[in-house]
Motif scaffolding. Structure first.
Motif, short mmCIF file in Angstrom:
data_model
loop_
_atom_site.label_atom_id
_atom_site.label_comp_id
_atom_site.label_asym_id
_atom_site.label_seq_id
_atom_site.Cartn_x
_atom_site.Cartn_y
_atom_site.Cartn_z
N UNK A 77 7.90 23.04 -21.73
CA UNK A 77 8.41 22.69 -20.41
C UNK A 77 9.84 22.13 -20.48
N UNK A 78 10.52 22.34 -21.58
CA UNK A 78 11.86 21.78 -21.73
C UNK A 78 12.85 22.31 -20.69
N UNK A 79 12.74 23.59 -20.43
CA UNK A 79 13.65 24.18 -19.45
C UNK A 79 13.37 23.60 -18.06
N UNK A 80 12.09 23.40 -17.75
CA UNK A 80 11.73 22.78 -16.48
C UNK A 80 12.27 21.37 -16.41
N UNK A 81 12.14 20.61 -17.49
CA UNK A 81 12.66 19.24 -17.52
C UNK A 81 14.18 19.22 -17.34
N UNK A 82 14.83 20.19 -17.94
CA UNK A 82 16.29 20.27 -17.84
C UNK A 82 16.72 20.47 -16.38
N UNK A 83 16.01 21.35 -15.69
CA UNK A 83 16.33 21.59 -14.28
C UNK A 83 16.04 20.35 -13.44
N UNK A 84 14.93 19.69 -13.75
CA UNK A 84 14.59 18.47 -13.00
C UNK A 84 15.64 17.38 -13.22
N UNK A 85 16.11 17.29 -14.44
CA UNK A 85 17.13 16.27 -14.73
C UNK A 85 18.43 16.55 -13.97
N UNK A 86 18.76 17.81 -13.83
CA UNK A 86 19.97 18.15 -13.08
C UNK A 86 19.85 17.70 -11.62
N UNK A 87 18.63 17.74 -11.11
CA UNK A 87 18.40 17.30 -9.74
C UNK A 87 18.56 15.79 -9.58
N UNK B 111 0.82 -1.21 0.00
CA UNK B 111 0.00 0.00 0.00
C UNK B 111 0.86 1.27 0.00
N UNK B 112 1.89 1.32 0.89
CA UNK B 112 2.67 2.57 0.89
C UNK B 112 3.60 2.65 -0.33
N UNK B 113 3.95 1.49 -0.90
CA UNK B 113 4.75 1.52 -2.13
C UNK B 113 3.95 2.05 -3.31
N UNK B 114 2.64 1.92 -3.23
CA UNK B 114 1.78 2.46 -4.29
C UNK B 114 1.93 3.98 -4.44
N UNK B 115 2.36 4.64 -3.37
CA UNK B 115 2.53 6.09 -3.45
C UNK B 115 3.65 6.46 -4.42
N UNK B 116 4.58 5.53 -4.68
CA UNK B 116 5.67 5.80 -5.62
C UNK B 116 5.21 5.76 -7.07
N UNK B 117 3.95 5.46 -7.29
CA UNK B 117 3.41 5.43 -8.66
C UNK B 117 2.96 6.81 -9.14
N UNK B 118 3.03 7.80 -8.25
CA UNK B 118 2.52 9.13 -8.60
C UNK B 118 3.31 9.77 -9.74
N UNK B 119 2.61 10.57 -10.53
CA UNK B 119 3.24 11.33 -11.61
C UNK B 119 3.19 12.84 -11.33
N UNK B 120 2.76 13.21 -10.15
CA UNK B 120 2.41 14.61 -9.91
C UNK B 120 3.45 15.38 -9.10
N UNK B 121 4.56 14.73 -8.75
CA UNK B 121 5.55 15.39 -7.89
C UNK B 121 6.81 15.76 -8.67
N UNK B 122 7.47 16.77 -8.17
CA UNK B 122 8.77 17.13 -8.74
C UNK B 122 9.81 16.10 -8.28
N UNK B 123 10.98 16.04 -8.92
CA UNK B 123 12.01 15.09 -8.49
C UNK B 123 12.39 15.25 -7.02
N UNK B 124 12.48 16.49 -6.55
CA UNK B 124 12.83 16.70 -5.14
C UNK B 124 11.75 16.14 -4.22
N UNK B 125 10.49 16.37 -4.58
CA UNK B 125 9.39 15.85 -3.77
C UNK B 125 9.33 14.33 -3.83
N UNK B 126 9.58 13.78 -5.02
CA UNK B 126 9.58 12.33 -5.17
C UNK B 126 10.70 11.72 -4.33
#
Length: 861
Positions: free
Chosen positions: A210-220, A44-59
């Protein structure tokens, strides 16, 4: 529609709450040995890792909560396994198999979980716990888990899943034999390749906006990918601890690891991935690995990377790593030697092994070939790239072999040929940076002489400001090395090698700085009595040039030293006549000091040849002073007068009578032409109390006083020459415009007629004294003082004359007797009585007068 920041925070908090709740319930079930219910809560708590709605830092935040909870499950499974081993006959509530079967069954059971994310995480936590026990099918579990991870292709979820696999297997991978080792390496490389693909794929998710946003997320997320290479480096280096004689970590890396990793880096064609992974590759693998693969890394990898990627940064990172390696090796060698101070052989071996291990020429050859290839493949390479790469090469050469300038000349020859006048100012500035690096590394002033193409490149810079910056850096280095090592310039070759860089500083004209104020520069210095404004930086620069002149030194040959000083004046210092006023005084003093040394020695040796050379050099020195006078007589005559007086005094000390006489005569020329009626004769007079006889003196008076003092100290002028000179200076003193200046000048000149100046060459006794002329000077001074319109000033002047008269009386001047003193005392008393008793100036004079009277009375006693 994209979620807002607040929406994502709300989702994050919901995930955290659910994970915390389900985790607590799992702990409670585990405490009661209810494993299957616990696994349900875990799912059940592992199911929370299926989310698509968080930023990399939040994930990552919820991932860490999950990680901690899974560690609790792993600890429980391991403790249960151990308890089953201690009591093999005891039956478990959840399994009737043996202890190994217990974990194997669980591994099978969790594979029936409905969702892939919970399923794979539970497979990994159980599988890695299984791998930690003896007799487990480790390699089968490794293959199964790495294959099952292919089921998650979402970039962020897949990255964290594989990162978890990497973390859990970190200390469990097999090393028993070469086959095990190979499978471990394959496992790590496979995980790295898949993670890199997921990481690159993330860039192409979502809308193009959103490419610039993706670029920043990838750096994280980049550290997740890099962790695989870190572990791979540790595995290669640690394998078998050197027990396998046929195994070489360097060769294995070169043949197996390097080609696979770099192929993946090149093929991904992603700017961020290539930049980061090359950096990780350089940083995490040992230096020996890079030396072995240098040619391939440069010419097969660097040249084939993304077109927008800056090769200069990668080259700089690699070279910085090599430099750090060399410094570390050097420090370790020095430490080893310091611990074994008597072991000279060990020191030699340490140095030899280090130099043999890294052949500097081959190292440079590899980098240079890469640079040539890069230029061919990209003719439009920016100047900044050229500059950074070549600066890195220079640093490398100066670190590994600082005394060998052959390869450095190759760089500067190429730079000189590449630099074009068509380059704009920004491009030229980039190229000019190449010249600073060796300056910082110089250990000797003479090092710059060994660089044949350094000056040619410097000279090709079209912008004089860039040349000036380099010259300033060089002059600072020369001066600092002189302080540190006591290095000097002994030959004309060394003078040329250094001073040719300072020409741009010497030639700069202060007249060009006149507009400083109009340009808004407020920090300026007034010279020439405020007629010109120049910057402090300009004066500081010429001060440094003068200091370098002081470094021209030939200790055992003063005549050669003088010749070198004359050389630097002729070839460099006189290239701008506006500036000689700042540099010639230093040059003249240096030459004069050397002449004093030669002359003092020759007074004892009495060599006619040396005497001839001394006379010749004094004449040359006179020419230099005259050159200074011709170009700066209007505003610097007082300085030039002091220089003439100084040189004349030295000539007198060396018994060069005719030269000393001519120099004193030239002092009168300077005085007559420039100091008698100069506009700045009464400098700062407006700020002086007009009653103060010691203030507000004119430049002309100060000049007379300077000449008189110099003549008073002469010892070797003939009687006729001495009399002629002191008569002239006394005459000039008597012609000064201000009464107080006249009075004091003639009073000072009175000393010249009393037992001073000329001497007999044979007996060295004073042969000139004219007591009558001395009395005339006193009388003249008294008449002038009496003629002043200010009665207070007149009294002060009388007191000064009385003071001097007492001195002459003590020394036996027959004309300055008690009668003369008494008459002067009466004159002063009469003038004081006629003044107002309430005036403060009078009180001061009266107190001084009484002290003099007390002295006269005590002298009589």
């Amino acid at each position: 529609m994209p979620l807002s920041t607040n929406d994502k925070k709300a989702i994050l908090q919901s995930c955290i709450n659910n994970i915390t709740h389900q985790s607590n319930m799992m702990k409670n079930d585990l405490n009661e040995n209810k494993l299957l219910p616990a696994l349900k809560h875990c799912s059940n708590f592992l199911n929370e890792l299926r989310t698509n709605s968080l930023t990399p830092k939040q994930y990552y935040e919820i991932y860490m909560l999950v990680f901690d909870s899974l560690e609790i499950l792993s600890s429980y499974l391991l403790s249960t396994y151990k308890s089953k081993q201690k009591a093999p006959s005891r039956k478990s509530n959840t399994s009737n198999t043996n202890s190994n079967g217990f974990l194997a069954d669980l591994y099978e059971i969790v594979q029936y979980s409905g969702n892939i994310i919970p399923r794979l995480y539970m497979m990994i936590v159980i599988g890695t716990t299984y791998m930690s026990i003896e007799g487990a099918p480790t390699k089968d579990l490794m293959k199964d888990m790495i294959e099952m991870c292919h089921g998650v292709q979402h970039p962020i979820r897949g990255l964290f899943l594989r990162y978890y696999l990497s973390q859990r297997t970190k200390n469990l991978l097999p090393f028993g034999n070469q086959l095990d080792f190979q499978e471990t390496v394959d496992f790590l490389i496979s995980n790295f390749i898949e993670m890199n693909k997921l990481w690159v794929r993330l860039q192409h998710q979502g809308h193009s906006s959103e490419r610039e946003l993706r670029y920043r997320e990838r750096k994280e997320l980049k550290i997740l990918v890099g962790s695989n290479l870190v572990r791979l480096s540790q595995v290669i280096d640690d394998y078998n601890n050197g027990k396998d004689e046929n195994y070489s970590a360097v060769e294995y890396y070169k043949e197996k690891i390097f080609p696979t990793i770099t192929e993946q880096i090149i093929q991904c064609r992603d700017h961020l991935a290539q930049t980061y992974l090359i950096d990780v590759l350089i940083q995490v693998f040992p230096d020996d690995f890079h030396f072995a693969t240098l040619d391939m890394l440069l010419n097969q990898v660097f040249v084939n990377l993304h077109p927008l990627l800056k090769r200069s940064e990668l080259v700089q990172t690699l070279i910085d790593r090599f430099i750090a390696y060399e410094k570390f090796a050097s420090d370790m060698a020095d430490l080893s030697v310091s611990e074994n101070k008597d072991d000279d052989e060990k020191k030699e071996k340490e140095q030899d092994s280090r130099l043999n291990k890294i052949n500097v020429d081959e190292l440079f050859k590899a980098f240079w070939q890469f640079y040539i290839n890069l230029n061919e493949s990209d003719p439009e390479l920016p100047s900044e790239e050229h500059s950074v790469i070549l600066q890195s090469f220079i640093s490398l050469l100066l670190t590994f072999d600082s005394e060998n300038y052959t390869n450095l000349d190759v760089i500067y020859k190429f730079a000189e040929e590449s630099l074009s006048k068509e380059h704009d100012e920004e491009q030229q500035e980039m190229w000019s940076q190449l010249l600073f690096e060796p300056i910082n590394h110089f250990k000797s002033i003479k090092s710059i002489l060994k660089l044949e193409n350094f000056y040619e490149f410097y000279n090709k810079l079209g912008n004089k400001n860039f040349q000036k910056e380099i010259s300033l850096a060089l002059i600072d280095k020369v001066l600092s090395l002189a302080i540190e090592n006591g290095e000097v310039l002994t030959t004309t070759e060394e003078i040329d090698g250094v001073f040719k860089y300072f020409t741009v500083l010497i030639k700069e004209s202060p007249s060009k700085l006149d507009t400083a104020k109009s340009l808004g520069i407020t920090k300026t210095i007034k010279i020439n009595n405020g007629e010109k404004l120049i910057t402090p930086e300009y004066l500081e620069t010429l001060e440094k040039v003068s200091k370098v002149v002081q470094l021209i030194e030939v200790e055992d040959d003063p005549l050669k030293n003088i010749s070198n000083l004359m050389y630097v004046r002729k070839n460099y210092l006189n290239k701008n006549y506006e500036n000689i006023i700042f540099t010639y005084p230093t040059l003249i003093n240096k030459i004069l000091f050397k002449l004093k040394i030669i002359g003092y020695v020759n007074l004892k040796q009495k060599s006619k040849d040396v005497q001839t050379q001394i006379i010749s050099q004094f004449k040359n020195l006179s020419v230099i002073i005259d050159e200074l006078y011709q170009h700066h007589q209007e505003h610097s005559s007082d300085l030039i007068l002091r220089i003439y007086l100084n040189v004349a005094s030295v000539a007198d000390q060396l018994k060069l009578q005719s030269i000393a006489y001519e120099l004193f005569t030239q002092c009168f020329v300077v005085y007559e032409e420039n100091l008698v009626l100069t506009s700045n004769q009464y400098k700062n007079y407006s700020q002086i109390n007009p009653h103060d006889s010691l203030g507000g003196s004119s430049l002309a008076y100060e000049s007379i006083l300077a000449i008189a003092n110099a003549l008073r100290n002469t010892k070797n002028l003939s009687k006729d020459n001495y009399e002629e000179l002191i008569t002239k200076v006394t005459l000039y003193g008597s012609r000064l415009l201000k009464k107080q200046d006249q009075a004091r000048a003639v009073l000072s000149c009175a000393n010249l007629w009393s037992s001073g100046g000329a001497t007999d060459e044979e007996s060295s006794e004073v042969i000139y004294s004219d007591d009558k002329r001395l009395l005339e000077c006193l009388q003249k001074s008294l008449r002038v003082a009496d003629g002043t319109l200010d009665p207070y000033l007149g009294v002060k002047l009388f007191l000064e004359i009385l003071n001097h008269s007492l001195i002459f009386n003590v020394y036996g001047n027959p004309y300055v007797d008690e009668k003369f003193i008494g008459q002067l005392v009466d004159l002063i008393k009469t003038n004081i009585d006629n003044l107002s008793d309430e005036d403060e100036l009078l009180n001061q004079s009266d107190a001084f007068y009484k002290r003099i009277l007390d002295y006269i009375e005590s002298s009589k006693t």
